[in-house]
Motif scaffolding. Structure first.
Motif, PDB file in Angstrom:
ATOM      1  N   MET A 156       0.839  -1.208   0.000  1.00 32.63           N
ATOM      2  CA  MET A 156       0.000   0.000   0.000  1.00 32.63           C
ATOM      3  C   MET A 156       0.870   1.253   0.000  1.00 32.63           C
ATOM      4  O   MET A 156       0.594   2.202  -0.731  1.00 32.63           O
ATOM      5  N   LEU A 157       1.913   1.248   0.827  1.00 28.16           N
ATOM      6  CA  LEU A 157       2.812   2.394   0.880  1.00 28.16           C
ATOM      7  C   LEU A 157       3.549   2.585  -0.440  1.00 28.16           C
ATOM      8  O   LEU A 157       3.672   3.714  -0.929  1.00 28.16           O
ATOM      9  N   CYS A 158       4.009   1.503  -1.033  1.00 31.78           N
ATOM     10  CA  CYS A 158       4.697   1.594  -2.328  1.00 31.78           C
ATOM     11  C   CYS A 158       3.744   2.038  -3.427  1.00 31.78           C
ATOM     12  O   CYS A 158       4.121   2.800  -4.321  1.00 31.78           O
ATOM     13  N   SER A 159       2.491   1.584  -3.378  1.00 34.93           N
ATOM     14  CA  SER A 159       1.494   2.018  -4.358  1.00 34.93           C
ATOM     15  C   SER A 159       1.207   3.509  -4.214  1.00 34.93           C
ATOM     16  O   SER A 159       1.077   4.228  -5.214  1.00 34.93           O
ATOM     17  N   LEU A 160       1.109   3.978  -2.986  1.00 32.91           N
ATOM     18  CA  LEU A 160       0.904   5.407  -2.751  1.00 32.91           C
ATOM     19  C   LEU A 160       2.099   6.218  -3.253  1.00 32.91           C
ATOM     20  O   LEU A 160       1.917   7.250  -3.912  1.00 32.91           O
ATOM     21  N   ALA A 161       3.317   5.740  -2.967  1.00 35.03           N
ATOM     22  CA  ALA A 161       4.516   6.435  -3.454  1.00 35.03           C
ATOM     23  C   ALA A 161       4.570   6.430  -4.972  1.00 35.03           C
ATOM     24  O   ALA A 161       4.980   7.413  -5.591  1.00 35.03           O
ATOM     25  N   CYS A 162       4.151   5.335  -5.594  1.00 36.54           N
ATOM     26  CA  CYS A 162       4.122   5.248  -7.051  1.00 36.54           C
ATOM     27  C   CYS A 162       3.108   6.245  -7.627  1.00 36.54           C
ATOM     28  O   CYS A 162       3.380   6.916  -8.623  1.00 36.54           O
ATOM     29  N   GLY A 163       1.949   6.351  -7.000  1.00 35.85           N
ATOM     30  CA  GLY A 163       0.935   7.304  -7.453  1.00 35.85           C
ATOM     31  C   GLY A 163       1.404   8.747  -7.325  1.00 35.85           C
ATOM     32  O   GLY A 163       1.185   9.563  -8.229  1.00 35.85           O
ATOM     33  N   VAL A 164       2.040   9.071  -6.200  1.00 37.53           N
ATOM     34  CA  VAL A 164       2.561  10.429  -6.016  1.00 37.53           C
ATOM     35  C   VAL A 164       3.675  10.720  -7.017  1.00 37.53           C
ATOM     36  O   VAL A 164       3.745  11.813  -7.589  1.00 37.53           O
ATOM     37  N   SER A 165       4.529   9.739  -7.269  1.00 43.18           N
ATOM     38  CA  SER A 165       5.601   9.925  -8.261  1.00 43.18           C
ATOM     39  C   SER A 165       5.024  10.165  -9.645  1.00 43.18           C
ATOM     40  O   SER A 165       5.494  11.037 -10.381  1.00 43.18           O
ATOM     41  N   MET A 166       4.024   9.390 -10.017  1.00 39.85           N
ATOM     42  CA  MET A 166       3.382   9.578 -11.325  1.00 39.85           C
ATOM     43  C   MET A 166       2.725  10.947 -11.420  1.00 39.85           C
ATOM     44  O   MET A 166       2.808  11.612 -12.446  1.00 39.85           O
ATOM     45  N   PHE A 167       2.067  11.366 -10.351  1.00 41.52           N
ATOM     46  CA  PHE A 167       1.443  12.686 -10.330  1.00 41.52           C
ATOM     47  C   PHE A 167       2.483  13.785 -10.555  1.00 41.52           C
ATOM     48  O   PHE A 167       2.269  14.700 -11.336  1.00 41.52           O
ATOM     49  N   MET A 168       3.612  13.668  -9.871  1.00 40.80           N
ATOM     50  CA  MET A 168       4.659  14.682 -10.006  1.00 40.80           C
ATOM     51  C   MET A 168       5.288  14.653 -11.399  1.00 40.80           C
ATOM     52  O   MET A 168       5.525  15.698 -12.001  1.00 40.80           O
ATOM     53  N   LEU A 169       5.576  13.455 -11.912  1.00 41.66           N
ATOM     54  CA  LEU A 169       6.276  13.341 -13.192  1.00 41.66           C
ATOM     55  C   LEU A 169       5.381  13.594 -14.395  1.00 41.66           C
ATOM     56  O   LEU A 169       5.860  14.061 -15.427  1.00 41.66           O
ATOM     57  N   ILE A 170       4.097  13.307 -14.275  1.00 46.90           N
ATOM     58  CA  ILE A 170       3.220  13.456 -15.432  1.00 46.90           C
ATOM     59  C   ILE A 170       2.454  14.773 -15.407  1.00 46.90           C
ATOM     60  O   ILE A 170       2.178  15.342 -16.465  1.00 46.90           O
ATOM     61  N   LEU A 171       2.148  15.308 -14.230  1.00 44.65           N
ATOM     62  CA  LEU A 171       1.344  16.530 -14.176  1.00 44.65           C
ATOM     63  C   LEU A 171       2.127  17.764 -13.713  1.00 44.65           C
ATOM     64  O   LEU A 171       2.146  18.781 -14.401  1.00 44.65           O
ATOM     65  N   VAL A 172       2.746  17.685 -12.554  1.00 37.59           N
ATOM     66  CA  VAL A 172       3.312  18.886 -11.935  1.00 37.59           C
ATOM     67  C   VAL A 172       4.565  19.372 -12.656  1.00 37.59           C
ATOM     68  O   VAL A 172       4.661  20.555 -13.016  1.00 37.59           O
ATOM     69  N   LEU A 173       5.549  18.489 -12.864  1.00 35.01           N
ATOM     70  CA  LEU A 173       6.790  18.933 -13.499  1.00 35.01           C
ATOM     71  C   LEU A 173       6.588  19.420 -14.938  1.00 35.01           C
ATOM     72  O   LEU A 173       7.126  20.463 -15.308  1.00 35.01           O
ATOM     73  N   PRO A 174       5.802  18.724 -15.783  1.00 39.78           N
ATOM     74  CA  PRO A 174       5.547  19.304 -17.114  1.00 39.78           C
ATOM     75  C   PRO A 174       4.798  20.632 -17.061  1.00 39.78           C
ATOM     76  O   PRO A 174       5.060  21.520 -17.874  1.00 39.78           O
ATOM     77  N   LEU A 175       3.886  20.778 -16.097  1.00 42.05           N
ATOM     78  CA  LEU A 175       3.187  22.056 -15.974  1.00 42.05           C
ATOM     79  C   LEU A 175       4.157  23.176 -15.627  1.00 42.05           C
ATOM     80  O   LEU A 175       4.106  24.266 -16.223  1.00 42.05           O
TER      81      LEU A 175
END
Length: 189
Positions: free
Chosen positions: A9-28
Motif C-alpha cells: 500500500m505504501l509503495c502504491s501510494l509512493a508510485c501514485g505520487v511519483s506519477m502525479f509529479m512526473l506526469i502533471l506537476v513537473l511538465p506544468l
C-alpha cells in the motif's frame, strides 16, 4: 502478511505520487516557465498582460520533458544524473520496496522541482519588489515581463564564469608546463 500488505500500500501510494509529479506537476512547471520565458514576451504589446492557459502549458512542458529525458538518456546532458537513474530495476520492484522511489525522488523529482520553483518564484518576487519603486508604467511592465530573462542570465553567468575561470587557469598551466619542458630540453642539450 499484514506487513507485506502495508508495504504494498505504501509503495502504491509512493508510485501514485511519483506519477502525479512526473506526469502533471513537473511538465506544468516546465510549460509555464517556457511560456513566461519565450511565448509571453512575444505575444503582445508591452502594456498587455499575457494570458496563461494551464492545459497549453502542460502540453508544452510534456513535450519539453520528453526532449530532456531523451537527451539525458543519450548522455548529451546531465551525465551525473544517469548513474542514479539507470539502476536495472524490475518493473514490479516499484511495488515491493521504497528504494526505487527514494532514488527517483532524490535524483530526479526533487532537483528538478527545486530548480523550477526557484526559476519561477525568484524572478516573480524580484519583479514585484522592484516594480514598487518604479513610477513609469512602461518600465514597470518591462521589468515585470523580462525579470525571468534577467534572472536566467544571472544564473547562467553565475554558472559559466567559474567554469570558464577553471578552464582558463588549466589552459594557462598547460602552456606554462609546456614552455618549461621546452626550455628544460633546450638547456639539457
Amino acid at each position: 502478511h499484514a506487513r507485506s500488505v502495508g508495504t504494498y500500500m505504501l509503495c502504491s501510494l509512493a508510485c501514485g505520487v511519483s506519477m502525479f509529479m512526473l506526469i502533471l506537476v513537473l511538465p506544468l512547471l516546465l510549460g509555464v516557465y517556457f511560456n513566461v520565458l519565450v511565448v509571453a514576451p512575444l505575444s503582445g504589446a508591452m502594456h498587455q498582460t499575457p494570458i496563461v492557459f494551464p492545459f497549453h502549458c502542460w502540453g508544452t512542458g510534456l513535450i519539453i520533458s520528453k526532449i530532456v529525458s531523451k537527451l539525458i538518456q543519450s548522455g548529451i546532458i546531465l551525465r551525473d544524473l544517469q548513474p542514479g537513474l539507470e539502476q536495472p530495476e524490475r518493473p514490479l520492484e516499484f511495488l515491493r520496496t521504497l528504494e526505487p522511489h527514494w532514488r527517483l525522488w532524490r535524483f530526479l523529482v526533487v532537483p528538478v522541482l527545486e530548480r523550477m520553483v526557484m526559476f519561477l518564484a525568484c524572478p516573480y518576487f524580484v519583479a514585484r519588489v522592484t516594480t514598487v519603486a518604479i513610477a513609469n508604467p512602461w518600465y514597470r511592465a518591462f521589468v515585470t515581463r523580462f525579470a525571468f530573462h534577467i534572472c536566467l542570465l544571472l544564473h547562467i553567468g553565475e554558472t559559466v564564469v567559474p567554469l570558464m575561470k577553471t578552464r582558463i587557469v588549466s589552459f594557462y598551466q598547460h602552456l606554462f608546463d609546456s614552455k618549461y619542458l621546452v626550455s628544460t630540453r633546450l638547456m639539457n642539450q
